[in-house]
Design a protein around this motif. Structure first.
Motif, mmCIF file in Angstrom:
data_model
loop_
_atom_site.group_PDB
_atom_site.id
_atom_site.type_symbol
_atom_site.label_atom_id
_atom_site.label_comp_id
_atom_site.label_asym_id
_atom_site.label_seq_id
_atom_site.Cartn_x
_atom_site.Cartn_y
_atom_site.Cartn_z
ATOM 1 N N LYS A 53 48.144 -39.092 -8.334
ATOM 2 C CA LYS A 53 48.504 -38.337 -7.130
ATOM 3 C C LYS A 53 49.684 -37.407 -7.393
ATOM 4 O O LYS A 53 49.861 -36.420 -6.679
ATOM 5 C CB LYS A 53 48.805 -39.279 -5.964
ATOM 6 N N ASP A 56 47.781 -34.351 -9.986
ATOM 7 C CA ASP A 56 46.764 -33.479 -9.416
ATOM 8 C C ASP A 56 47.329 -32.079 -9.148
ATOM 9 O O ASP A 56 48.345 -31.950 -8.460
ATOM 10 C CB ASP A 56 46.280 -34.123 -8.106
ATOM 11 N N ASN A 221 52.911 -29.487 -6.762
ATOM 12 C CA ASN A 221 53.667 -30.590 -7.334
ATOM 13 C C ASN A 221 54.631 -30.031 -8.386
ATOM 14 O O ASN A 221 54.664 -28.816 -8.635
ATOM 15 C CB ASN A 221 52.724 -31.655 -7.923
ATOM 16 N N PRO A 278 47.509 -29.436 -5.329
ATOM 17 C CA PRO A 278 46.590 -30.568 -5.492
ATOM 18 C C PRO A 278 45.206 -30.256 -4.934
ATOM 19 O O PRO A 278 45.065 -29.638 -3.881
ATOM 20 C CB PRO A 278 47.274 -31.693 -4.712
ATOM 21 N N ARG A 280 42.907 -32.745 -4.330
ATOM 22 C CA ARG A 280 42.664 -33.857 -3.390
ATOM 23 C C ARG A 280 41.164 -34.105 -3.158
ATOM 24 O O ARG A 280 40.687 -34.192 -2.029
ATOM 25 C CB ARG A 280 43.386 -33.606 -2.056
ATOM 26 N N GLU A 281 40.436 -34.184 -4.258
ATOM 27 C CA GLU A 281 39.033 -34.570 -4.225
ATOM 28 C C GLU A 281 38.850 -35.802 -5.114
ATOM 29 O O GLU A 281 39.652 -36.043 -6.008
ATOM 30 C CB GLU A 281 38.140 -33.437 -4.745
#
Length: 320
Positions: A53, A56, A221, A278, A280-281
């Motif tokens: 996390k 990503d 990030n 990210p 996020r998949e």
């Protein structure tokens, strides 16, 4: 190190975070384990132990070398497949020759980057040229894997050969750091790399005792990997050294500082700064395939075995 530099950084555009920027805290500092890749060249696994996390859209990064090969020692990779992501090979010192099953290829050396969007898939090989194998010599680089969103995973493969002279060179207000923007944007300055997933990739050289505080997109990030040298990260000055990765939390600026004294063989702090939006998949990752589901991974493996990702040039049958 490094291959791309300037004598007087103060001739370059300068970047700095605004006075009201929110400093990103350092969430963790990890140490990369060492291993071997391909035909046996030494690597450090920069992202080992970091929760995905925080990575990503980045998947993995290997620091290749730094190693001074004797004659006959330089090594590369055998033919191997890729599907579903992008590979970024950044050569700081030395030379790599790359070739693929689609007829693409080329040579990257001292400061060059080969950005390969594997997309729907191909076979690929990277190796030192025969002259370097015969002579030996210094080799140092990075390979970064960048994920693709589901909508782009089956796009046609694409290459970008980014020459060292094409990177955007910047500095800090006092000229204490040289910044090479390889891809993405930093404070309104664009690097040459074009990416499907919005990211920023910067190689910074920070002089002893110098500090850089850079604006950093809040939706990205933030990661800092130390290629060489010693210093600190964040406003609270967490110590870092060669082979360590700093993971930053939320905010709009990040800070890296070089120690006043460096080792004799490492005059400056060398650090790679990475940030990305990210995806996020769901991610299903096995070896050289990065997809969204286990079924898609199985299909990638079957396509590879059936030769649908390409055939090694000169072979008449699929590579198995």
């Amino acid at each position: 190190m490094p291959a791309v530099t300037v004598e007087n950084p103060l001739t370059l555009p300068r970047v700095a975070a605004s006075a009201d920027a929110v400093a990103r805290p350092v969430l963790a500092v990890t140490t990369a384990p060492s291993g071997f890749e391909g035909e046996g060249f030494p690597v450090r696994r920069a992202f080992a132990g970091i929760n995905y996390k925080y990575l990503d859209p980045f998947i993995m990064m290997d620091q290749m070398g730094e190693v001074d090969y004797q004659p006959g020692e330089p090594k590369g990779t055998p033919w191997h497949p890729h599907r579903g992501f992008e590979t970024v090979t950044y050569i700081i010192d030395g030379t790599f020759v790359h070739q693929d099953s689609n007829g693409g290829g080329g040579t990257i050396t001292n400061g060059d980057t080969q950005w390969m969007t594997a997309g729907s898939g191909l076979l690929h090989i990277e190796a030192p040229p025969e002259a370097l194998v015969m002579s030996g010599g210094l080799f140092h680089g990075l390979q970064l894997w960048v994920n693709l969103p589901a909508a782009d995973k089956m796009k046609d493969p694409r290459y970008q050969d980014i020459r060292g002279g094409q990177v955007k060179l910047l500095t800090t207000a006092d000229g204490g750091a040289l910044l090479r923007v390889i891809a993405g944007e930093l404070d309104g300055h664009d690097g040459p790399g074009v990416t499907h997933t919005p990211i920023t990739m910067v190689h910074a050289t920070v002089r002893p005792g110098a500090e850089l505080t850079l604006p950093w997109r809040e939706e990205f990030n933030g990661l800092a990997y130390v290629l060489a040298g010693r210093g600190t990260v964040g406003a609270d000055r967490r110590p870092v050294h060669t082979g360590q990765t700093a993971v930053f939390g939320a905010g709009s600026s990040l800070t890296v500082r070089a120690d006043e004294t460096q080792d004799s063989n490492t005059p400056d702090l060398e650090v790679v700064l990475l940030g990305g939006r990210p995806i996020r998949e769901p991610m299903a990752h096995y070896g050289p395939f990065v997809m969204n589901t286990r079924d898609e991974l199985q299909q990638a493996f079957e396509d590879f075995q059936a030769g649908r990702l390409g055939v090694i040039p000169g072979e008449r049958i699929p590579h198995t």
